[in-house]
Scaffold this active site. Structure first.
Site, PDB file in Angstrom:
ATOM      1  N   LYS A   1       0.312  -7.284 -11.381  1.00  0.00           N
ATOM      2  CA  LYS A   1      -0.995  -7.712 -11.832  1.00  0.00           C
ATOM      3  C   LYS A   1      -2.370  -6.933 -11.314  1.00  0.00           C
ATOM      4  O   LYS A   1      -3.153  -6.609 -11.996  1.00  0.00           O
ATOM      5  CB  LYS A   1      -0.920  -9.168 -11.611  1.00  0.00           C
TER       6      LYS A   1
ATOM      7  N   GLY B   1       0.815  -1.139   0.012  1.00  0.00           N
ATOM      8  CA  GLY B   1       0.005   0.042   0.112  1.00  0.00           C
ATOM      9  C   GLY B   1       0.992   1.277  -0.004  1.00  0.00           C
ATOM     10  O   GLY B   1       2.072   0.995  -0.386  1.00  0.00           O
TER      11      GLY B   1
ATOM     12  N   GLU C   1       2.464  -3.518 -23.467  1.00  0.00           N
ATOM     13  CA  GLU C   1       2.739  -4.081 -21.968  1.00  0.00           C
ATOM     14  C   GLU C   1       3.853  -5.232 -21.976  1.00  0.00           C
ATOM     15  O   GLU C   1       4.748  -5.317 -21.061  1.00  0.00           O
ATOM     16  CB  GLU C   1       1.697  -4.198 -21.308  1.00  0.00           C
TER      17      GLU C   1
HETATM   18  C1  AGP Z   1      -3.948  -5.593 -18.430  1.00  0.00           C
HETATM   19  O1  AGP Z   1      -3.174  -6.475 -19.243  1.00  0.00           O
HETATM   20  C2  AGP Z   1      -3.091  -4.853 -17.273  1.00  0.00           C
HETATM   21  N1  AGP Z   1      -2.656  -6.065 -16.596  1.00  0.00           N
HETATM   22  C3  AGP Z   1      -3.824  -3.950 -16.636  1.00  0.00           C
HETATM   23  O2  AGP Z   1      -4.157  -2.881 -17.695  1.00  0.00           O
HETATM   24  C4  AGP Z   1      -5.207  -4.385 -15.769  1.00  0.00           C
HETATM   25  O3  AGP Z   1      -6.162  -4.483 -16.932  1.00  0.00           O
HETATM   26  C5  AGP Z   1      -5.733  -3.347 -15.162  1.00  0.00           C
HETATM   27  O4  AGP Z   1      -4.746  -2.876 -14.066  1.00  0.00           O
HETATM   28  C6  AGP Z   1      -6.916  -3.570 -14.329  1.00  0.00           C
HETATM   29  O5  AGP Z   1      -6.831  -4.613 -13.626  1.00  0.00           O
HETATM   30  P1  AGP Z   1      -7.984  -5.197 -12.886  1.00  0.00           P
HETATM   31  O6  AGP Z   1      -8.977  -5.811 -14.133  1.00  0.00           O
HETATM   32  O7  AGP Z   1      -7.675  -6.353 -11.859  1.00  0.00           O
HETATM   33  O8  AGP Z   1      -8.920  -4.295 -12.273  1.00  0.00           O
END
Ligand code: AGP
Length: 608
Positions: free
Chosen positions: A603, A101, A489
């Site tokens: 992630k 955090g 990415e």
């Molecule tokens: C996508 O490949 C990325 N990992 C990133 O843009 C991701 O979609 C975004 O951080 C949203 O994550 P979430 O779906 O877990 O909310």
């Protein structure tokens, strides 16, 4: 968004902590560290770089102990370095903390502590916490942690170990995910379920403002503010540990691309009948739906891109205006929300801080909040009024693939559901769309089976490029954005996506000899327009790969042509994204990139 783990029990904690961190490494991989109580002192081993570096570090001189904490970092405050790695301790080393955090008021706290003579060895926000605990400790660790937490502003999931009370861990959750794994005479803490799944499928999911005192045989949970004891239900996880393994694939991303037919099957399972969609989890009456004057779809990254497809299909079928917002903008732009607003938040992890904040903003302003989520029991899922689960299973690769396909599948079903509830879709049209939805798993499997080799070859042509463009019209444009994000990415190629008709208003200036352009052309109603845009690109020397429906005669404007099985134009996104995922994957492999853990990313983004 780091990954934290903790263990207390009879086994040696080192391997349990390292294995747990391995399962959380997708959350951040700038540095890693572990701390154990060895019966006399707390040992600290930490290093910059991937977890493998830490495994190397402790391989010769393996720390021993039945209680410990571990951390894998995604740097927010202070660059990736060994001093900035967690765990952090106070001056004497008596109190050790791991944190996920951001402590927003750390600078003031640090200045106050320095005034009192505390010495700091890192640039991090986290390090103020063990110093504060040290400052407040008067023989009761839980009390000292509560006093410390009362001083903190921001988001934090904490694990605390102390020399004074070495038989217990303290865990605290505020706006950052934390679970406690239960296994009889041993207990675990972790940022996410995969870290404990090897040991137990029984967990407590801590809520904001809760803390836990954890020994080998006891877990007591309290409200941080008033210290009162809290009785929590045990959450049984229905994922098996194998689902979080690579199963023979070189990368989790490729494995998850191959799991997409199954993802669609699981998303539609039990929700489709001949002409209608049934969602056990959502019950919106005809009156409620007709009362909605606006739908917002709010999310980040790939989830946001699924919202762009949702706009086309919900407006087209259910005729309700849809606005799609990036969550980090939505919550600060004062969106027009009232009781007749439906806000749909979308998230794979269910923990993305911006999307969670947008959800809370929407609810605070009276909107009904529906969540389309993958991770069961996640914060967004638990705080939303209604949840449509994607059922994609654990998604480990940072680049989201199967979750995106699951989101699209759920949005197609939701659009049909909203339209049918308002009698805006005939039995015949609805039956046609539902039949086409049922065909999608086989069609995706066909693309993966028949086109992977061809796309792998194509990737070799593009792997040396530094710039690329994706174009399309209608849902093809939304998928072009997702294809471009995937390429960026994981391969680090600078890539942009544009509505095909928009290029000539400026960006066409960037098209020169040899520039790769991927053109999606499945929308029959605008196919001619798209192809004339492709000709404009060709005229400037662009090298064009076209993604079209099978049966489309060879289009001479394309240098390369990838065909996907024919489906309804509006459903095409679930098919056209697959070649783009594979292309990005093989280009990244060809460039020797770390496909599953791309640089600078993580992630689930649990900080704003
Ligand atoms: C996508 O490949 C990325 N990992 C990133 O843009 C991701 O979609 C975004 O951080 C949203 O994550 P979430 O779906 O877990 O909310």
């Amino acid at each position: 968004m780091c990954g934290i783990v903790g263990y207390v029990g009879e086994q040696n904690a080192t391997s349990i902590l390292l294995t747990g961190l391995k399962k959380l490494e997708y959350r951040g991989y700038d540095s890693a560290g572990i701390a154990l109580y060895d019966g006399e002192k707390i040992t600290l081993d930490k290093t910059v770089g991937k977890l493998s570096k830490l495994e190397e570090l402790v391989s010769n001189n393996r720390p021993e102990g039945n209680i410990g904490l571990g951390h894998t970092r995604w740097a927010t405050h202070g660059k990736p370095s060994t001093p900035n790695s967690h765990p952090h301790s106070c001056c004497g080393g008596d109190f050790v903390v791991v944190h996920n955090g951001i402590i927003e008021n750390y600078a003031n706290l640090k200045a106050e502590l320095k005034e009192k003579g505390h010495q700091f060895s890192s640039e991090t926000d986290t390090e103020v916490i063990p110093h504060l605990i040290d400052e407040y400790y008067e023989g009761n660790l839980k009390a000292a942690v509560r006093k410390t937490v009362a001083k903190l502003k921001g988001a934090y999931a904490l694990g605390v170990l102390s020399l004074q009370e070495p038989d217990k861990l303290i865990a605290v959750r505020q706006d950052s995910p934390l679970i406690i794994g239960l296994n009889g005479s041993e207990n675990f803490i972790a940022s996410d379920i995969p870290a404990v799944l090897e040991h137990t499928d029984k967990v407590y999911i801590l809520d904001d403002g809760e803390m836990a005192e954890i020994t080998a045989n006891q877990v007591d949970i309290f409200n941080v503010d008033n210290g009162e004891s809290i009785k929590k239900d045990i959450f049984e996880v229905d994922w098996d540990p194998g689902m979080a393994e690579k199963s023979g694939f070189d990368h989790f991303m490729l494995k998850e691309i191959h799991e997409q037919p199954e993802t669609i099957r699981k998303s539609i399972a039990g929700r489709l009948n001949k002409t209608d969609i049934e969602f056990d989890e959502v019950s919106l009456s005809k009156e409620e739906i007709e009362a909605y004057n606006r739908i917002y779809v709010v999310a980040c990254g790939t989830a946001y891109h699924s919202g762009l497809v949702a706009k086309y299909v919900i407006e087209d079928l259910a005729e309700i205006p849809v606005e799609v917002d990036v969550a980090s903008e939505f919550r600060y732009r004062n969106p027009l929300i009232d009781d007749n607003t439906l806000v749909i938040v979308v998230s794979q992890s269910g923990e993305t801080a911006d999307t969670l904040a947008a959800l809370r903003e929407a609810k605070n302003n009276g909107a009904r909040a529906l969540a389309v989520v993958n991770t069961v029991g996640s914060t967004i899922a638990r705080e939303a009024d209604d949840v449509i689960y994607i059922h994609a299973g654990p998604e480990i690769a940072v680049a989201s693939t199967k979750a995106y396909i699951g989101m699209l599948t759920c949005f197609y079903m939701l659009a049909i559901y909203l339209a049918r509830q308002q009698n805006k879709l005939s039995d015949e049209t609805s039956a046609k769309l539902i039949k086409a939805l049922k065909n999608l798993p086989e069609q995706v499997a066909k693309i993966i089976k028949e086109d992977s080799d061809k796309i792998e070859q194509l990737a070799k042509n593009y792997a040396g490029e530094e710039d690329a463009f994706f174009i399309g019209r209608k849902v093809d444009y939304s998928v072009a954005l997702e294809g471009s994000l995937k390429l960026k990415e994981i391969s680090y190629i600078h890539s942009e996506a544009y509505p095909a008709g928009e290029l000539k208003h400026g960006t066409l200036a960037l098209i020169e000899e040899g520039i790769p352009v991927i053109a999606l052309a499945t929308q029959t109603s605008v196919l001619d327009k798209t192809l004339s845009n492709v000709k404009e690109v060709k005229a400037r020397g662009g090298v064009v790969t076209g993604v079209v429906f099978a049966g489309q005669e060879e289009i001479d404007s394309f240098d390369y042509q990838i065909e996907v099985p024919k489906t309804e134009d509006i459903l095409s996104s679930i098919l056209t994204v697959v070649p783009l995922q594979l292309l990005s994957y093989y280009i990244a492999v060809e460039r020797g990139c770390d496909v599953d853990q791309p640089r600078n990313l993580a992630k689930s983004v649990t900080v704003e």
